[in-house]
Write a protein that holds these residues in place. Structure first.
Motif, PDB file in Angstrom:
ATOM      1  N   GLN A 193     -17.755  41.965 -47.056  1.00 29.78           N
ATOM      2  CA  GLN A 193     -16.443  42.228 -46.459  1.00 29.78           C
ATOM      3  C   GLN A 193     -16.448  42.018 -44.945  1.00 29.78           C
ATOM      4  O   GLN A 193     -15.420  42.188 -44.300  1.00 29.78           O
TER       5      GLN A 193
ATOM      6  N   TYR B 155      -1.414  44.249 -40.112  1.00 27.17           N
ATOM      7  CA  TYR B 155      -0.890  43.571 -41.296  1.00 27.17           C
ATOM      8  C   TYR B 155       0.435  42.867 -40.998  1.00 27.17           C
ATOM      9  O   TYR B 155       0.874  42.008 -41.757  1.00 27.17           O
TER      10      TYR B 155
ATOM     11  N   THR C  26     -22.129  43.217 -44.982  1.00 25.31           N
ATOM     12  CA  THR C  26     -21.602  43.185 -46.348  1.00 25.31           C
ATOM     13  C   THR C  26     -20.721  41.942 -46.537  1.00 25.31           C
ATOM     14  O   THR C  26     -20.373  41.250 -45.575  1.00 25.31           O
TER      15      THR C  26
ATOM     16  N   TYR D  85     -12.561  42.701 -43.689  1.00 22.05           N
ATOM     17  CA  TYR D  85     -11.843  43.714 -44.455  1.00 22.05           C
ATOM     18  C   TYR D  85     -11.914  45.096 -43.813  1.00 22.05           C
ATOM     19  O   TYR D  85     -11.492  46.075 -44.416  1.00 22.05           O
TER      20      TYR D  85
ATOM     21  N   HIS E 295     -11.204  50.588 -43.499  1.00 23.49           N
ATOM     22  CA  HIS E 295     -11.584  49.770 -44.648  1.00 23.49           C
ATOM     23  C   HIS E 295     -10.327  49.446 -45.446  1.00 23.49           C
ATOM     24  O   HIS E 295      -9.443  50.286 -45.600  1.00 23.49           O
ATOM     25  N   SER E 296     -10.263  48.246 -45.967  1.00 27.36           N
ATOM     26  CA  SER E 296      -9.076  47.832 -46.693  1.00 27.36           C
ATOM     27  C   SER E 296      -9.459  46.951 -47.871  1.00 27.36           C
ATOM     28  O   SER E 296     -10.485  46.259 -47.849  1.00 27.36           O
ATOM     29  N   GLU E 297      -8.635  46.987 -48.915  1.00 31.12           N
ATOM     30  CA  GLU E 297      -8.856  46.113 -50.071  1.00 31.12           C
ATOM     31  C   GLU E 297      -8.369  44.697 -49.798  1.00 31.12           C
ATOM     32  O   GLU E 297      -8.718  43.765 -50.524  1.00 31.12           O
ATOM     33  N   LYS E 298      -7.551  44.551 -48.773  1.00 33.23           N
ATOM     34  CA  LYS E 298      -7.072  43.220 -48.394  1.00 33.23           C
ATOM     35  C   LYS E 298      -7.521  42.919 -46.972  1.00 33.23           C
ATOM     36  O   LYS E 298      -7.778  43.837 -46.186  1.00 33.23           O
TER      37      LYS E 298
END
Length: 403
Positions: A189, A375, A187, A68, A84-87
């Motif tokens: 992520q 992405y 983490t 992530y 950093h990304s939520e997806k």
């Protein structure tokens, strides 16, 4: 034995081409010199856009973990770009499992697979292709796809490979740590780290985190070696990097380096990736990101492109070079122009890495363009002017202490 298509090389390019063609009902033979599953030197990071495009992969358990975000560090370690990304940004795979899974998918859709069979010769005739295996068995087809890696025998035999192929080099190792330890140091992520120009090596060092393992390595970009006066030892640099990761608490203190593995990465794409009754895909064609060294997504995209062109070739019964040349236009529009953009910016990324990362760490516009590229929401070549304008304006601000 006669086939519609013979594909040499069962990595992501070969298996993907086999899947698309076999699914359309063509008689496809996939050949690889190794017994599968097999080891493959690779960091194992695939941009998430790849899985958006090849959505049929979702029902197969091929992804080890998702990343992530991460950090890109400057040579002095003073500056870092944080992403950093939520997806998820990257899907992390174990190549032995991933490549074997792609082969199984191709087989499920009708492709035949010969593993442990080395191709000795490739001959193109007016009406067919003749493949000779190392046991002198001959197999014919209407067309051949060369997806057999950096030292492609297909590209060499049909005259598309340069006499001296230039490659970059890397050394690396994968370490099994356990999921709980990875949760603590990376983490949930699974943040990864990249250090550009570490110890002044033209290239980068990396720490890629997976579900229960890590991949540590150093890649050297040979064309930029002429700008570095010092003598380089990748083994010594790896040891230094290993120590740094321990100091930063990014890997456990008890971890031992062990025996390192190596690999070669093509530097440039082939000038021509087609000929009569033949197409070249993936690493064999040099389809590697000139900055990151990643190539899985480009291998798969080029394979899909090749399958599309060959479907038209069968419909028109035309396997001449002039007809198959459209394949080169397809991959050039898909990712070739991005490669050209990355090559133009590569001197900035590498030789001006300290300044670039300092600037990019404070200008989120640059990072956002790169994230959107990962992405799959944009092409870099369409943003090349914006990237250049942002960087030049930020450099001017930096000179006057405004950034």
């Amino acid at each position: 034995m006669n086939y519609d298509v013979i594909i040499v090389g069962a990595g992501p390019a070969g298996s993907t081409a086999a899947f698309f063609l076999a699914k359309k009902g063509y008689k496809v033979l996939l050949i690889d010199k190794h017994k599968f599953p097999r080891f493959k030197p690779c960091g194992g990071g695939i941009p998430i856009a790849t899985f958006k495009r090849f959505s049929y992969l979702e029902k197969y358990d091929l992804v080890d973990s998702y990343c992530y975000g991460g950090f890109i560090h400057s040579p002095s370690l003073k500056y870092s770009i944080e992403a950093h990304s939520e997806k998820p940004i990257l899907a992390m795979v174990l190549r032995e499992k991933f490549d074997n899974g792609l082969v199984k998918i191709a087989q499920e859709n009708g492709a035949e697979f010969f593993d442990g069979k080395k191709v000795k010769d490739v001959n193109i005739f007016q009406d067919k292709v003749m493949i000779t295996l190392d046991n002198d068995i001959k197999i014919s087809s209407d067309v051949v796809i060369g997806a057999d890696g950096v030292s492609s025998i297909v590209a060499k035999k049909i005259g598309l490979a340069p006499q001296q192929k230039k490659v970059n080099v890397c050394i690396f190792q994968e370490y099994k740590l356990g999921e709980q330890i990875l949760d603590k140091i990376a983490t949930t992520q699974r943040f990864s780290h990249v250090h550009f120009m570490y110890k002044n090596i033209p290239g980068y060092a990396w720490l890629f985190t997976k579900k229960d393992s890590i991949n540590i390595g150093i890649g050297q970009f040979i064309p930029y070696q002429k700008f570095v006066k010092q003598k380089i030892s990748l083994n010594n640099t790896f040891k230094s990097y290993f120590d740094l990761l321990k100091q930063e608490k990014l890997i456990p203190d008890y971890l031992k380096i062990g025996k390192l593995k190596g690999g070669c990465i093509p530097i440039n794409t082939l000038k021509q990736t087609y000929s009569d009754r033949a197409l070249i895909c993936g690493d064999a064609a040099g389809f590697i990101n000139p900055v990151s060294g990643g190539g899985i997504q480009f291998a798969m995209i080029s394979a899909e492109n090749a399958a599309m062109i060959l479907e038209d070739a069968f419909k028109n019964d035309n396997f001449k070079s002039s007809f198959l040349s459209r394949y080169q236009n397809l991959w050039m529009n898909e990712f070739g122009k991005d490669f050209q953009t990355l090559l133009r910016f590569s001197r900035i990324y590498l030789l001006q890495a300290e300044r670039f990362i300092k600037i990019a760490s404070k200008d989120k516009r640059l990072g956002n363009i790169m994230l959107n590229y990962l992405y799959g929401d944009t092409h870099l070549y369409k943003n090349r002017r914006r990237l250049l304008i942002y960087y030049i304006s930020d450099r001017i601000k930096d000179v006057f202490g405004l950034i």
